[in-house]
Design a protein around this motif. Structure first.
Motif, mmCIF file in Angstrom:
data_model
loop_
_atom_site.group_PDB
_atom_site.id
_atom_site.type_symbol
_atom_site.label_atom_id
_atom_site.label_comp_id
_atom_site.label_asym_id
_atom_site.label_seq_id
_atom_site.Cartn_x
_atom_site.Cartn_y
_atom_site.Cartn_z
ATOM 1 N N GLY A 1 0.893 -1.160 -0.121
ATOM 2 C CA GLY A 1 0.076 0.072 -0.020
ATOM 3 C C GLY A 1 0.800 1.373 -0.161
ATOM 4 O O GLY A 1 1.949 1.149 0.476
ATOM 5 N N THR A 2 0.243 2.464 -0.569
ATOM 6 C CA THR A 2 1.129 3.447 -0.789
ATOM 7 C C THR A 2 0.135 4.910 -0.448
ATOM 8 O O THR A 2 -1.030 4.687 0.003
ATOM 9 C CB THR A 2 1.383 3.674 -2.167
ATOM 10 O OG1 THR A 2 0.493 3.758 -2.959
ATOM 11 C CG2 THR A 2 2.577 2.636 -2.601
ATOM 12 N N TRP A 3 0.751 5.907 -0.386
ATOM 13 C CA TRP A 3 -0.160 7.199 -0.112
ATOM 14 C C TRP A 3 -0.123 7.904 -1.476
ATOM 15 O O TRP A 3 0.828 7.618 -2.293
ATOM 16 C CB TRP A 3 0.623 8.040 0.824
ATOM 17 C CG TRP A 3 0.300 7.460 2.291
ATOM 18 C CD1 TRP A 3 -0.090 6.110 2.609
ATOM 19 C CD2 TRP A 3 0.606 8.049 3.648
ATOM 20 N NE1 TRP A 3 -0.148 6.200 3.937
ATOM 21 C CE2 TRP A 3 0.080 7.364 4.684
ATOM 22 C CE3 TRP A 3 1.045 9.581 3.891
ATOM 23 C CZ2 TRP A 3 0.304 7.709 5.900
ATOM 24 C CZ3 TRP A 3 0.891 9.891 5.473
ATOM 25 C CH2 TRP A 3 0.621 8.961 6.415
ATOM 26 N N PRO A 4 -1.006 9.057 -1.617
ATOM 27 C CA PRO A 4 -1.042 9.767 -2.914
ATOM 28 C C PRO A 4 0.391 10.625 -3.190
ATOM 29 O O PRO A 4 0.350 11.018 -4.347
ATOM 30 C CB PRO A 4 -2.262 10.627 -2.438
ATOM 31 C CG PRO A 4 -2.997 9.967 -1.618
ATOM 32 C CD PRO A 4 -2.092 9.123 -0.797
ATOM 33 N N THR A 5 1.057 10.779 -2.321
ATOM 34 C CA THR A 5 2.367 11.177 -2.564
ATOM 35 C C THR A 5 3.216 10.670 -3.753
ATOM 36 O O THR A 5 3.992 11.084 -4.334
ATOM 37 C CB THR A 5 3.091 11.504 -1.204
ATOM 38 O OG1 THR A 5 3.220 10.221 -0.516
ATOM 39 C CG2 THR A 5 2.627 12.467 -0.208
#
Length: 519
Positions: A55-59
């Protein structure tokens, strides 16, 4: 160049942390210019990467675009799908037979950030009959319906609804490695580091390897994971454990194929509370990544595997569960002398809010933006970096603990222990006391680099049913017409998006076949 100039940077360790750090440094420091810093990454050919963080963040969208990666190519090469947030199932109350409760933590409120106009008090006073996450954002309902955050005609990296990605971490590391070495001028050495050498100032100056080649450097980045070859072994920086606050110290992971190629793909992480932890369920293009993060003090490995297999069902038959021990905490110093730790060598908190890759990005960006080209600058940047990341990790720990310590679940010792006041950081206790009579405001988040912002806290607090009593303060919230207009606007936007957006599976199939337009 002066002998005091930092010209050679050596990164020890690949994986997502190492290759992402190399990419950000090489891009921001313009390492293709011969007058700039030169970067070498040494990676072991025998030590596998952890490869679980999917999983990642929008950054990450800004990062990938900045380092020159095509979004469609990245998605195809890394089995990537879109992530619009997380759904938390059965975190609020002890589940009853056949009943579940869930709430969403979407990646943004899209239209209305609570920093601009906080809808929380109006929702608490009954201005909307919907659950908080549905009342204040379109994204929760879009995710619940299995819709995508954009269309195939939306340009690369642009969004209709804010998004990040689910991805295959092993393929992502290999993809970055190819990009960084072929296009960004980073030198790669495949070798095991056998010895770390220090100079008279106790700075690292060279590494011995098993290929009879010493690697000389002026500055070193430790991305060697939990081994922490530089920051831990060589520089003896200690570890601050947080296992008295966050209990989950073990994970079991499985890769589960889809029954067929038309199976819907969730565009959010599904985090389901279990008796001694929680299961994650992440939809990639060709499979699900499913796992159980749990406390070994509250269950056995055998029971944990039973819980995981029961969650997956018959699709788990014949699939091996991989056990991963988790060392929860952070370094007492992230930067010492001419060495900085990034990734698991620096810190690790269980993957509940997928913050690991984001904090790698944040560390690499700060290193690049404040890079000490002269050795006389090391002391100042070291102090600043250590202070910043101590705050970032403490605030991340507070937010992770929030998910547990306000739950009403009391069916097992695990959940009862999580609400024990002795396990809750004082900084979080103070805020929770304040929030009993006033919803969180932007003034509660005064640090410029807060990892988790006001909207995130609101989604979790009111998704879990936290009680904020506004009886004595109702009169101050007198912008009811504005609030109603905003609630209506969100509803109208949601209806329009439901009509316009494709399903997540439909969009993924089109991206893999045709790709997005370039900006």
């Amino acid at each position: 160049m002066s002998s005091k100039t930092i010209n050679q940077v050596v990164i020890v360790g690949g994986g997502t942390a190492g290759w992402l750090t190399a990419a950000i440094l090489a891009t921001k420091l313009n390492c293709r210019d011969s007058k700039s810093v030169q970067i070498t990454l040494v990676e072991s050919p025998t030590i596998p990467i952890l490869g679980v963080g999917e999983g990642t963040w929008p950054t990450i969208r800004n990062t990938l675009q900045m380092i020159g990666i095509d979004e469609s190519e990245f998605m195809r090469e890394c089995d990537a799908t879109f992530k619009q947030g997380a759904e938390f199932v059965n975190w609020r109350d002890t589940p009853k037979d056949g009943e579940t409760h869930s709430y969403f933590h979407p990646l943004s409120a899209v239209f209305h950030s609570a920093y601009d106009f906080n809808l929380a008090p109006y929702w608490l006073l009954g201005s909307s009959p919907l659950p908080y996450d549905h009342a204040t954002t379109s994204q929760s309902r879009i995710s619940q319906l299995g819709l995508a955050p954009k269309k195939i005609t939306t340009p690369s990296y642009a969004a209709i609804q804010n998004y990040s990605y689910h991805l295959n971490a092993n393929k992502f590391a290999e993809f970055l490695k190819k990009h960084v070495t072929n296009k960004l001028g980073v030198k790669f050495i495949s070798a095991n580091v056998t010895q770390v050498h220090l100079d008279e100032e106790q700075h690292i100056n060279r590494l011995s390897t098993d290929i009879e080649q010493d690697i000389i450097g002026d500055f070193f980045v430790d991305c060697s994971g939990s081994k922490a070859l530089l920051i831990g072994d060589a520089l003896n920086v200690g570890w601050h454990s947080i296992d008295d606050v966050i209990f989950n110290d073990t994970a079991l992971a499985m890769q589960v194929p889809y029954p067929d190629e038309n199976t819907p793909i969730a565009s959010h992480t599904i985090a389901t509370a279990q008796e001694a932890g929680w299961t994650w369920d992440i939809g990639l293009h060709n499979r699900r990544g499913v796992g159980y993060v749990y406390s070994s003090r509250h269950t056995s490995d055998e029971r944990a595997e039973e819980v995981l297999r029961a969650y997956i069902g018959e699709e788990a038959e014949g699939i091996e569960a991989r056990k991963i021990p988790l060392n929860l905490g952070y370094r007492k110093q992230f930067w010492k002398g001419n060495c900085v730790a990034i990734g698991m060598s620096a810190a690790f908190v269980e993957p509940l809010e997928a913050s690991a890759i984001f904090l790698v990005e944040a560390a690499a960006n700060m290193l690049a933006d404040t890079f000490p080209r002269h050795k006389s600058s090391l002391g100042f940047v070291e102090s600043s970096f250590n202070k910043t990341f101590k705050l970032r990790w403490d605030k991340s720990i507070d937010f992770i603990k929030l998910h547990y310590c306000i739950s009403n679940r009391a069916d097992t010792a695990y959940w009862r222990d999580n609400v024990d006041p002795s396990s809750i950081p004082e900084s979080l206790k103070l805020k929770l006391e304040q929030w009993k009579y006033q919803p969180p405001t932007k003034y509660d988040f005064d640090y410029a680099f807060e990892p988790f912002v006001l909207d995130s806290y609101l989604f979790v607090l009111y998704g879990l049913g936290y009680s904020t009593n506004l009886a004595a303060d109702e009169s101050r919230y007198n912008d009811n017409k504005i609030a109603q207009a905003k609630f209506s606007e969100i509803n109208l936007l949601t209806q329009r998006l439901v009509d316009e957006l494709p399903t997540h599976r439909q969009l993924i199939d089109k991206v893999y076949q045709f790709g997005f337009q370039s900006i």
